[in-house]
Design an enzyme around this catalytic site. Structure first.
Site, PDB file in Angstrom:
ATOM      1  CB  SER A  39      -0.917   0.010   1.228  1.00 31.87           C
ATOM      2  OG  SER A  39      -0.150   0.167   2.418  1.00 31.87           O
ATOM      3  CE  LYS A  40      -2.284   6.234  -2.866  1.00 31.72           C
ATOM      4  NZ  LYS A  40      -3.172   7.406  -2.940  1.00 31.72           N
ATOM      5  NE  ARG A  41       1.226  -0.788   5.966  1.00 32.35           N
ATOM      6  CZ  ARG A  41       0.167  -1.431   5.513  1.00 32.35           C
ATOM      7  NH1 ARG A  41      -0.850  -0.733   5.026  1.00 32.35           N
ATOM      8  NH2 ARG A  41       0.110  -2.742   5.535  1.00 32.35           N
ATOM      9  CG  HIS A  42       4.457  -1.130   2.142  1.00 35.71           C
ATOM     10  ND1 HIS A  42       3.129  -1.524   2.076  1.00 35.71           N
ATOM     11  CD2 HIS A  42       4.973  -1.751   3.220  1.00 35.71           C
ATOM     12  CE1 HIS A  42       2.873  -2.359   3.069  1.00 35.71           C
ATOM     13  NE2 HIS A  42       3.973  -2.515   3.775  1.00 35.71           N
ATOM     14  N   GLY A  43       5.456   3.152   0.253  1.00 39.95           N
ATOM     15  CA  GLY A  43       6.060   3.977  -0.786  1.00 39.95           C
ATOM     16  C   GLY A  43       5.156   4.038  -1.998  1.00 39.95           C
TER      17      GLY A  43
END
Length: 492
Positions: A255-259
């Site tokens: 997800s976006k939290r991983h980049g």
């Protein structure tokens, strides 16, 4: 496996967002399989969610696929014998399939309102039991149905799930079995006349003669419904291959939290499409040996569905950076220069001469930085001191290497040498600097570091003497003189 000439696969994204890494990997697996087997790759846009769909999003998906070099044989822009390839243009076909299923007793009308269904679901949850549709409308008598129809009551269409079990042979996971008692009579046509995903996808796969459905593991729970629809419509069921989900390094779904999760974002971040394709191909698939750097042709030749792993794949940014660097290093300098030109231009550092009289100089600059690049975007900042005379010096580097009085005289001597050297090349420059350092009782490294900071503003750069040669005599002398002017002189 089907005859090579009959293999047809599809990538069917919903245009509700840009091309996600997971979607790109699914598209790539479909494309590799089709190209390796001499089959047909179809692009179909599942745009029935009108409120969340937009042409801009479709363009984003198409741009991402094209950047990766994934082309399609049939699709919205290329046409083909099984169009249209926008699902929203096929609604009449979907509704006709629903009508057929009702007429054949494989589906039935459901008049239950959303409020009624919600109340039943909440009551079941309050009682601590699971809830599935209880087939209320399946047991309606002719008179009740007549009254509802006379009142123009809204009605959906539900598929009648048969008794027994549904099993299918997944190419990746083997035999998967579902008890039909755990599958409710699912809606295939909503009360507003809009087909659901299940009906649309099966209808379109039938009409487009899809032989293999390669998609993410998150669709496994949908497959028994699709299998039942294919059988109810007396159509050949395609082969299913459910590929592993892509996880972040924390083993949670990417997800976006991983980049970045958008493929086009990786393009903007300076990754090469060849490296991205290679990296994505190895997320859940293996060529069967230890090779990691595989060109597109090698991937096509090696790709088979039976080498897809059943376990989740981990997206490791460090591995992507390593792979991208390997591809950058292997690029011909001229090809790398072409890729870097728009980035240099966007930074306002491009000069027309770099494409004409100064082309050899620009190629030499690219070659100098090539082994150090992890991403294309790093070139602009790393090479800025050579591309422009306007750059900001690192204050810490200046304090450490260019603030001591004892460096003033050796630096002054090197300036004079630079002005007088018959040949301003790296060999002559190195010999001169080392000789000056020795005569002044100074370690060569100290004068090297001071000179590097003076001409680049950085404590780290490619080989100093190569940098000096590329900068040229006039620019080097000007920068060293400016640095010398700011240095305190050694006490007499």
């Amino acid at each position: 496996m089907s005859d090579q000439k009959t293999i047809r696969v599809r990538f069917a994204p919903s245009p509700t967002g840009y091309l996600h890494v997971g979607g790109a990997r699914t598209a790539l697996f479909n494309w590799l399989f089709a190209r390796g087997q001499g089959g047909t790759f179809v692009l179909r846009i599942e745009d029935t969610d009108a409120e969340r769909s937009s042409w801009a999003m479709v363009q984003g998906i198409v741009d991402g696929l094209r950047w990766l070099g994934i082309d399609w044989d049939e699709g919205p822009d290329t046409g083909g014998p099984h169009g249209p390839y926008f699902q929203s243009q096929r609604l009449d076909r979907h509704r006709a399939m629903a009508d057929r299923l009702v007429a054949e007793g494989r589906a039935y009308f459901c008049y239950c309102s959303t409020d009624i269904l919600q109340a039943k679901r909440q009551a079941a949850e309050a009682a601590g039991v699971g809830w599935m549709y209880d087939r209320t409308c399946r047991s309606l008598g002719p008179e009740q149905i007549a009254r509802l129809e006379a009142a123009a009551a809204p009605r959906a269409v539900r598929f009648l799930v048969p008794h027994g079990a549904t099993s299918f042979d997944d190419v990746v996971h083997g035999t998967i079995r579902f008890e039909n008692s755990n599958v409710e009579d699912f809606v295939i046509l909503r009360s507003d006349g809009q087909p659901t995903y299940h009906l649309s996808v099966v209808t379109d796969d039938i009409d487009m003669a899809i032989t293999h459905v390669i998609r993410g593991d998150d669709h496994i729970s949908n497959t028994p419904k699709h299998f039942l629809l294919f059988e109810a419509l007396r159509q050949r069921v395609p082969s299913f291959a459910h590929v592993p989900l892509i996880l972040g390094t924390d083993k949670k779904r990417l997800s976006k939290r991983h980049g970045a999760t958008s493929v086009t974002e990786y393009q903007r971040m300076g990754y090469l499409p060849e490296a991205m394709v290679n990296f994505l191909a190895l997320l859940g698939w293996s060529p069967g040996d230890d090779h990691e750097l595989l060109a597109r042709g090698d991937l096509v030749a090696a790709f088979t569905l039976d080498r897809i792993s059943g376990g989740d794949a981990v997206f490791n940014p460090e591995k992507l950076d390593w792979m991208n660097q390997q591809y950058i290093v292997r690029l011909p300098a001229d090809a790398l220069a072409q890729s870097l030109q728009p980035l240099v231009a966007d930074a306002g550092l491009w000069r027309p001469e770099f494409a004409t009289v100064d082309r050899p100089w620009f190629i030499a600059l690219v070659t100098l930085f090539q082994p150090r690049l992890t991403r294309l975007t790093g070139f602009v900042e790393d090479a800025r001191p050579l591309l422009s005379d306007v750059f900001e010096a690192d204050a810490a580097a200046v304090r450490k290497h260019l603030s001591k009085p004892e460096i003033a005289e050796p630096l002054e001597a090197f300036i004079r040498a630079c002005e007088q050297l018959p040949s301003f090349d790296q060999t002559a420059l190195e010999a001169s600097l080392r000789g000056i350092a020795e005569r002044h009782g100074l370690k060569a490294a100290a004068l090297i570091h001071a000179t590097r900071v003076a001409v680049t503003g950085r404590a780290v750069s490619p080989g100093l003497f190569e940098v000096l040669e590329l900068l040229g005599r006039d620019r080097v002398v000007a920068r060293l003189s400016a640095a010398r002017a700011r240095l305190p002189s050694a006490p007499g």
